[in-house]
Design a protein around this motif. Structure first.
Motif, PDB file in Angstrom:
ATOM      1  N   PRO A 377     -23.887  58.333  22.307  1.00  0.00           N
ATOM      2  CA  PRO A 377     -23.645  57.309  21.888  1.00  0.00           C
ATOM      3  C   PRO A 377     -23.854  56.402  20.478  1.00  0.00           C
ATOM      4  O   PRO A 377     -23.079  55.807  20.101  1.00  0.00           O
ATOM      5  N   LEU A 378     -24.898  57.191  19.817  1.00  0.00           N
ATOM      6  CA  LEU A 378     -24.813  57.072  18.127  1.00  0.00           C
ATOM      7  C   LEU A 378     -23.678  57.503  17.526  1.00  0.00           C
ATOM      8  O   LEU A 378     -23.217  56.896  16.675  1.00  0.00           O
ATOM      9  N   THR A 381     -20.869  55.211  18.314  1.00  0.00           N
ATOM     10  CA  THR A 381     -21.129  53.931  17.240  1.00  0.00           C
ATOM     11  C   THR A 381     -20.756  54.128  15.819  1.00  0.00           C
ATOM     12  O   THR A 381     -19.979  53.402  15.097  1.00  0.00           O
ATOM     13  N   LEU A 382     -21.017  55.219  15.452  1.00  0.00           N
ATOM     14  CA  LEU A 382     -20.657  55.633  13.951  1.00  0.00           C
ATOM     15  C   LEU A 382     -19.297  55.981  13.672  1.00  0.00           C
ATOM     16  O   LEU A 382     -18.667  55.418  12.789  1.00  0.00           O
ATOM     17  N   LEU A 383     -18.337  56.179  14.832  1.00  0.00           N
ATOM     18  CA  LEU A 383     -16.979  56.484  14.783  1.00  0.00           C
ATOM     19  C   LEU A 383     -16.286  55.084  14.753  1.00  0.00           C
ATOM     20  O   LEU A 383     -15.455  55.007  13.803  1.00  0.00           O
ATOM     21  N   GLU A 384     -16.895  54.114  15.387  1.00  0.00           N
ATOM     22  CA  GLU A 384     -16.257  52.803  15.587  1.00  0.00           C
ATOM     23  C   GLU A 384     -16.530  51.944  14.228  1.00  0.00           C
ATOM     24  O   GLU A 384     -15.877  51.379  13.723  1.00  0.00           O
ATOM     25  N   ARG A 385     -17.585  52.128  13.458  1.00  0.00           N
ATOM     26  CA  ARG A 385     -17.949  51.590  12.120  1.00  0.00           C
ATOM     27  C   ARG A 385     -17.495  52.329  11.140  1.00  0.00           C
ATOM     28  O   ARG A 385     -17.482  51.597   9.937  1.00  0.00           O
ATOM     29  N   GLY A 386     -16.736  53.358  11.370  1.00  0.00           N
ATOM     30  CA  GLY A 386     -16.067  54.124  10.099  1.00  0.00           C
ATOM     31  C   GLY A 386     -16.937  54.924   9.356  1.00  0.00           C
ATOM     32  O   GLY A 386     -16.761  55.478   8.162  1.00  0.00           O
ATOM     33  N   HIS A 387     -18.371  55.227   9.835  1.00  0.00           N
ATOM     34  CA  HIS A 387     -19.587  56.031   9.165  1.00  0.00           C
ATOM     35  C   HIS A 387     -18.839  57.664   9.396  1.00  0.00           C
ATOM     36  O   HIS A 387     -19.293  58.243   8.683  1.00  0.00           O
ATOM     37  N   LEU A 388     -18.168  57.791  10.558  1.00  0.00           N
ATOM     38  CA  LEU A 388     -17.561  59.059  10.758  1.00  0.00           C
ATOM     39  C   LEU A 388     -16.165  58.996  11.314  1.00  0.00           C
ATOM     40  O   LEU A 388     -15.866  57.914  11.912  1.00  0.00           O
TER      41      LEU A 388
END
Length: 484
Positions: A377-378, A381-388
């Motif tokens: 899940p982390l 979330t990072l993919l949704e925020r653009g961190h990855l």
């Protein structure tokens, strides 16, 4: 009962009468009744800690009267000293009796001639020197010499007593107050780093992170720091917040015993347990609010060039950390931890060695820990925020067999080849260098385990808040290297 003097260089023993010579024995102060006095006498005796300490002082521990200035503990000299310091004062050397033999008395002369010669010699000296002058000079000169010797010895003893007073003050000062400043200015190189794992400047930076004043004079309302004290403790109320943080860091770094910390900070053992438990909960909640996984551009900017040339899209390395625990008595819990007696945690680090993510502690196989720890899940979330972004890679060790779970997210899991399968090594020959970079995770785990509270076998009594302790020490490792 045999009585022996516990002074380091004294051989007084009741079994040998020639060593006694009127010596008396005085009992050692007991730790329960006079702890500070007992510790001071132990240090003055100069024996190794394994031979003489507060745990083996009992009713059969004595110090002989040779080590007391007054022959016994008194109000002016209550503590023992070295017997050689004042041996001459207690037993001054006796000057030999001077035999006044006149230089002109010769045994070879006849008695009559000798008597006549003496009379003539005395008559010739009476005209120049009176009879009383040589007798008075012979009687007064030994006394004057003895007075000068005693005055000189008195001056030496005064100087030695002044140096001993300074030594006692130096030994008592760290016992009276243990503060960050006392550790920093104690004169021992890197003593603050040894006790806490941080330099004095890094400790002040931690104070800013946790909202603690940088000096004891600064007044900060304690209500701003939500401690979960069970009850109002007057000993804790007198402790500054910096001193409480110092106590917690010393426990994490060196795993000092609670009684040891209670003695160092001069509080009760219950107060030490309350401070440690409350601060661990506060530090865990504070560090959890800080962003741990930065944007991919920030990670790529600080990635070493050698790593970036081989893995340009890899942003994190995954690994497992194991913490040894005591085997519990309950058979159900023994089945849950299998036969390894260890707790496992998933940890993610960036290419430069900073901790990006650390999971809670679990039992069981690595595949189960990966699915339960919440890292999937982390990553979503990072993919949704653009961190990855899709196509970014992760490096993991050979224990990961979850390529499908990661590929569903659009990420690439680069697992080094398994040593047991030659076919797999030939198929994944391009991943050999990933195994070298996987050692970065092991170095980070070893760095976290420099906090001795998690390096040894963890007792069952600490399992209730072990997840918070593990998370705190993992995040504190970033502050040691400046990755915060």
């Amino acid at each position: 009962m045999v009585k022996r003097c516990c002074w380091g260089t004294c051989n007084t023993d009741s079994r040998y009468p020639d060593r006694m010579r009127g010596v008396q024995f005085f009992p050692f102060p007991k730790p329960r009744a006079h702890l500070e006095k007992c510790v001071l006498w132990i240090k003055l005796c100069g024996r190794p800690h394994s031979q003489l300490n507060t745990s083996n002082v009992n009713k059969h521990t004595y110090i002989c009267s040779k080590h007391f200035v007054d022959g016994k503990p008194s109000g002016q000299h209550p503590h023992p000293v070295d017997a050689a310091v004042y041996a001459d004062v207690l037993h001054p050397p006796v000057a030999p009796i001077r035999k006044r033999l006149r230089h002109n008395l010769v045994n070879s002369s006849p008695p009559a001639l000798k008597t006549t010669a003496v009379a003539v010699k005395i008559e010739s000296q009476e005209d120049i020197f009176p009879k009383s002058e040589p007798e008075e000079r012979d009687e007064e000169s030994p006394v004057a010499d003895r007075i000068r010797q005693l005055e000189q010895r008195n001056a030496e003893l005064l100087q030695e007593m002044a140096s001993l007073k300074r030594l006692v003050e130096t030994l008592q000062s760290p016992l009276q107050q243990t503060t960050p400043e006392a550790l920093h200015y104690c004169g021992i190189p890197n003593y603050s780093y040894y006790c806490t794992g941080f330099t004095y400047q890094q400790f002040n930076s931690l104070c800013e992170v946790f909202g603690v004043p940088n000096s004891d004079s600064d007044s900060v309302p304690r209500e701003n720091i939500p401690f979960t004290y069970k009850c109002s403790d007057p000993q804790i109320a007198k402790m500054p917040l910096r001193q409480q943080l110092l106590l917690v860091l010393m426990k994490l770094r060196q795993d000092f015993d609670m009684k040891d910390l209670a003695y160092r900070f001069q509080v009760g053992v219950e107060s030490v347990c309350t401070v440690f438990t409350s601060w661990i909960a506060y530090m865990s909640s504070t560090l959890a609010q800080r962003p741990m996984w930065p944007h991919r551009d920030v990670i790529s900017e600080h990635t070493p060039l050698t790593f970036k040339s081989r893995f340009p899209t890899t942003l994190a390395l995954l690994g497992f950390a194991e913490l040894k625990i005591e085997r519990p008595n309950a058979f159900l819990v023994q089945n849950q931890i299998w036969t390894t007696d260890a707790l496992k945690s998933l940890i993610a680090v960036d290419p430069r060695g900073a901790v990006l993510y650390v999971s809670a502690l679990f039992t069981g196989a690595e595949q189960d820990v990966f699915r339960q720890c919440g890292v999937i899940p982390l990553l979503q979330t990072l993919l949704e925020r653009g961190h990855l972004v899709n196509g970014d890679g992760l490096i993991a060790d050979e224990r990961f067999r979850l390529d499908g779970d990661v590929e569903k997210l659009g990420l690439k899991l680069n697992v080094p080849p398994c040593v047991e399968s030659k076919k797999q090594m030939s198929a994944f020959s391009s991943r050999k260098s990933a195994a070298q970079h996987q050692k970065h995770v092991e170095r980070v785990i070893d760095k976290i385990k420099t906090f001795k509270i998690v390096s040894g076998r963890i007792p069952n009594s600490m399992l209730s808040n072990m997840n918070e302790i593990w998370f705190v020490v993992s995040m504190l490792a970033n502050f040691q290297s400046g990755h915060h």
